[in-house]
Enzyme design. Structure first.
Site, PDB file in Angstrom:
ATOM      1  N   LYS A 103       8.030 -12.302  -0.906  1.00 43.68           N
ATOM      2  CA  LYS A 103       8.859 -12.406   0.299  1.00 43.68           C
ATOM      3  C   LYS A 103       8.122 -13.273   1.313  1.00 43.68           C
ATOM      4  CE  LYS A 103       9.356  -9.062   3.497  1.00 43.68           C
ATOM      5  NZ  LYS A 103       9.871  -7.824   4.169  1.00 43.68           N
ATOM      6  N   ASP A 187      13.311   2.311   7.468  1.00 43.48           N
ATOM      7  CA  ASP A 187      14.475   1.575   6.962  1.00 43.48           C
ATOM      8  C   ASP A 187      14.830   2.083   5.570  1.00 43.48           C
ATOM      9  OD1 ASP A 187      15.502  -1.914   6.418  1.00 43.48           O
ATOM     10  OD2 ASP A 187      16.608  -0.125   7.014  1.00 43.48           O
TER      11      ASP A 187
HETATM   12  O1  LIG Z   1       9.239  -6.245   1.844  1.00 37.81           O
HETATM   13  C1  LIG Z   1       8.979  -6.978   0.724  1.00 37.81           C
HETATM   14  C2  LIG Z   1       7.726  -7.538   0.503  1.00 37.81           C
HETATM   15  C3  LIG Z   1       7.485  -8.256  -0.654  1.00 37.81           C
HETATM   16  C4  LIG Z   1       8.517  -8.431  -1.567  1.00 37.81           C
HETATM   17  F1  LIG Z   1       8.275  -9.159  -2.661  1.00 37.81           F
HETATM   18  C5  LIG Z   1       9.784  -7.899  -1.354  1.00 37.81           C
HETATM   19  C6  LIG Z   1      10.021  -7.151  -0.201  1.00 37.81           C
HETATM   20  N1  LIG Z   1      11.265  -6.568   0.105  1.00 37.81           N
HETATM   21  C7  LIG Z   1      12.213  -6.295  -0.826  1.00 37.81           C
HETATM   22  N2  LIG Z   1      12.178  -6.572  -2.133  1.00 37.81           N
HETATM   23  C8  LIG Z   1      13.307  -6.156  -2.779  1.00 37.81           C
HETATM   24  C9  LIG Z   1      13.430  -6.359  -4.218  1.00 37.81           C
HETATM   25  C10 LIG Z   1      12.323  -6.818  -4.936  1.00 37.81           C
HETATM   26  C11 LIG Z   1      12.426  -6.960  -6.316  1.00 37.81           C
HETATM   27  N3  LIG Z   1      13.581  -6.679  -6.969  1.00 37.81           N
HETATM   28  C12 LIG Z   1      14.657  -6.243  -6.276  1.00 37.81           C
HETATM   29  C13 LIG Z   1      14.616  -6.068  -4.890  1.00 37.81           C
HETATM   30  C14 LIG Z   1      14.252  -5.541  -2.004  1.00 37.81           C
HETATM   31  S1  LIG Z   1      13.668  -5.497  -0.376  1.00 37.81           S
END
Ligand SMILES: Oc1ccc(F)cc1Nc1nc(-c2ccncc2)cs1
Length: 340
Positions: A103, A187
Site C-alpha cells: 500500500k 476501522d
Molecule cells: O493498510 C495496509 C497496509 C499494507 C497493505 F499491503 C494493505 C493495507 N490495507 C489493506 N489491504 C487489503 C487487502 C490486502 C490483500 N488482499 C486483499 C485486501 C485490504 S485493506
C-alpha cells in the site's frame, strides 16, 4: 539527520542514519516527518534515491545492496483495492518470489499505522513485512491473503448465521489481543478482515486509523456506518469502539447490508449520536443468543457495552446454540434483507 543525505543500510531490523546513533524505529520516522514538515521544499525535491525503510521479515522481503525499490527489487502487479490513505496492489519480491500486498501512502499518513501494527504478532492479524520510503511516499508491505470478508458478503449476499458468528468470534479474538497491546484499530469492518484460502480463518488488516490507546486522539476516523456513538461525538475513544464496529460488521454479515443505510442516506454522524442503536436491524430469523450478542455490543454507553472478551464468550455460546459451524464458506447467494 537531514532528509537530504539519508543513506540507510538495510540489514534486518537495524539501520544507521548518517550523523545519528544507530537508530530506533519510531523516533527516526518522527524525525523525518517533523523535519519534512519544517522544510517542505527539501522533501518536495525528495531525492528519489532516498530509499530508507525497515524490513521486519527479511526471509520474505529481501533488500539488495541496501535498497528495496519498486520495479527492481519488487514488482507491483494488479490493483487490489483502495486501502486507508492509499491504493493496495499485489506485489512480488524479485529474489524470493514471495507475493505480498503493498500500500503506497503519502509519508504524512504512515507513522501511526506502522507504529501500531509493527508491535503486533497474532494469528488473527495480518503480518506487516516492512515499510520502505519512496520519495514523498511510503510503501507498506503486508502478507497477501486470497480475499476479504467484504468480498465474500458481496458474493453471497447474506451469510449463514453460524458462519457469521464464527467470523465474529475470530475478530473478537483479534480485538482481545489488541486491547492487551493497547491498540485500538478504529476501522473494524468486513473490508479490513481478510480470509485464508479455505475461508475458515480471518486476519485483521489495515491499521491506517489505529491509535495507541494511551494517547486519546479526538479526530474522527474510520467508516461512518460502523462508527460508535462516542466516536461520532468525539468523546473519549477506546477499545469499546472496536466492539461496537464488530457488531455493525455482524449485522452486515447477517443482513447483507450495512447498518443505518436502509433508513438514512445523509451523513450518519448525527443519527448514530442521537438515534437508538440499530438493534431494530437484528434479523428476525436469528437465534435469541445472537440477538443477545448484538444488544450487548451495541450499547451506546461504552461503559455498559460488553468488552471484547465478554462478547466473545456470548458469541461462542450463540455459535454452540445454533449447532456450531456447519455451513460451507462458498454457498448459494441469499438476497440481502435490504438492497441499498
Ligand atoms: O493498510 C495496509 C497496509 C499494507 C497493505 F499491503 C494493505 C493495507 N490495507 C489493506 N489491504 C487489503 C487487502 C490486502 C490483500 N488482499 C486483499 C485486501 C485490504 S485493506
Amino acid at each position: 539527520s537531514s532528509v537530504g543525505d539519508c543513506s540507510l543500510a538495510l540489514a534486518g531490523l537495524r539501520y544507521v542514519v548518517s550523523q545519528a546513533d544507530p537508530c530506533y524505529t519510531r523516533p527516526f520516522f518522527k524525525d523525518v516527518e517533523s523535519e519534512a514538515r519544517e522544510n517542505e521544499d527539501e522533501l518536495s525535491k525528495a531525492d528519489s534515491e532516498c530509499n530508507e525503510g525497515l524490513i521486519f521479515n527479511s526471509d520474505k522481503i529481501q533488500p539488495v545492496d541496501f535498497e528495496y525499490k519498486e520495479g527492481r527489487e519488487y514488482i507491483l502487479s494488479h490493483f487490489i483495492k483502495e486501502g486507508s490513505y492509499g491504493e493496495v496492489h499485489s506485489a512480488q519480491d524479485v529474489n524470493t518470489g514471495h507475493r505480498f500486498a503493498a500500500k503506497k501512502v503519502n509519508y504524512l499518513f504512515f507513522s501511526e499505522e506502522v507504529g501500531a501494527w509493527s508491535t503486533l504478532r497474532s494469528p488473527r492479524i495480518t503480518e506487516l513485512f516492512g515499510v520502505v520510503r519512496e520519495g514523498p511516499n511510503v510503501v507498506l508491505l503486508m502478507e497477501e491473503k486470497s480475499g476479504s470478508l467484504g468480498q465474500l458478503i458481496m458474493k453471497r449476499g447474506r451469510l449463514p448465521e453460524d458462519l457469521s458468528l464464527h467470523y465474529q468470534s475470530q475478530v473478537l479474538a483479534a480485538l482481545e489481543y489488541l486491547i492487551k497491546k493497547k491498540v485500538a484499530h478504529l476501522d473494524i469492518k468486513a473490508d479490513n478482515v481478510l480470509l485464508s484460502e479455505d475461508g475458515r480463518d480471518t486476519f485483521l488488516c489495515d491499521f491506517g486509523h489505529a491509535e495507541k490507546l494511551d494517547n486519546q486522539g479526538q479526530n474522527l476516523k474510520g467508516t461512518e456506518t460502523h462508527m460508535a456513538p462516542e466516536i461520532v461525538k468525539g468523546e473519549h475513544r477506546g477499545a469499546k469502539a472496536d466492539v461496537w464496529s464488530s457488531c455493525c460488521m455482524l449485522l452486515h454479515m447477517l443482513n447483507g447490508c450495512q447498518p443505518w443505510t436502509r433508513y438514512y442516506t445523509c451523513r450518519l454522524y448525527l443519527k448514530i449520536a442521537n438515534e437508538p442503536p440499530p438493534i431494530g436491524e437484528i434479523p428476525p430469523d436469528c437465534s435469541p443468543l445472537t440477538a443477545e450478542v448484538l444488544k450487548a455490543g451495541l450499547q451506546k454507553d461504552p461503559v455498559k457495552r460488553s468488552s471484547a472478551s465478554q462478547l466473545k464468550e456470548k458469541t461462542d455460546r450463540a455459535l454452540k446454540e445454533v449447532g456450531g459451524l456447519t455451513s460451507s464458506v462458498q454457498g448459494p447467494y441469499t438476497e440481502p434483507l435490504y438492497v441499498p
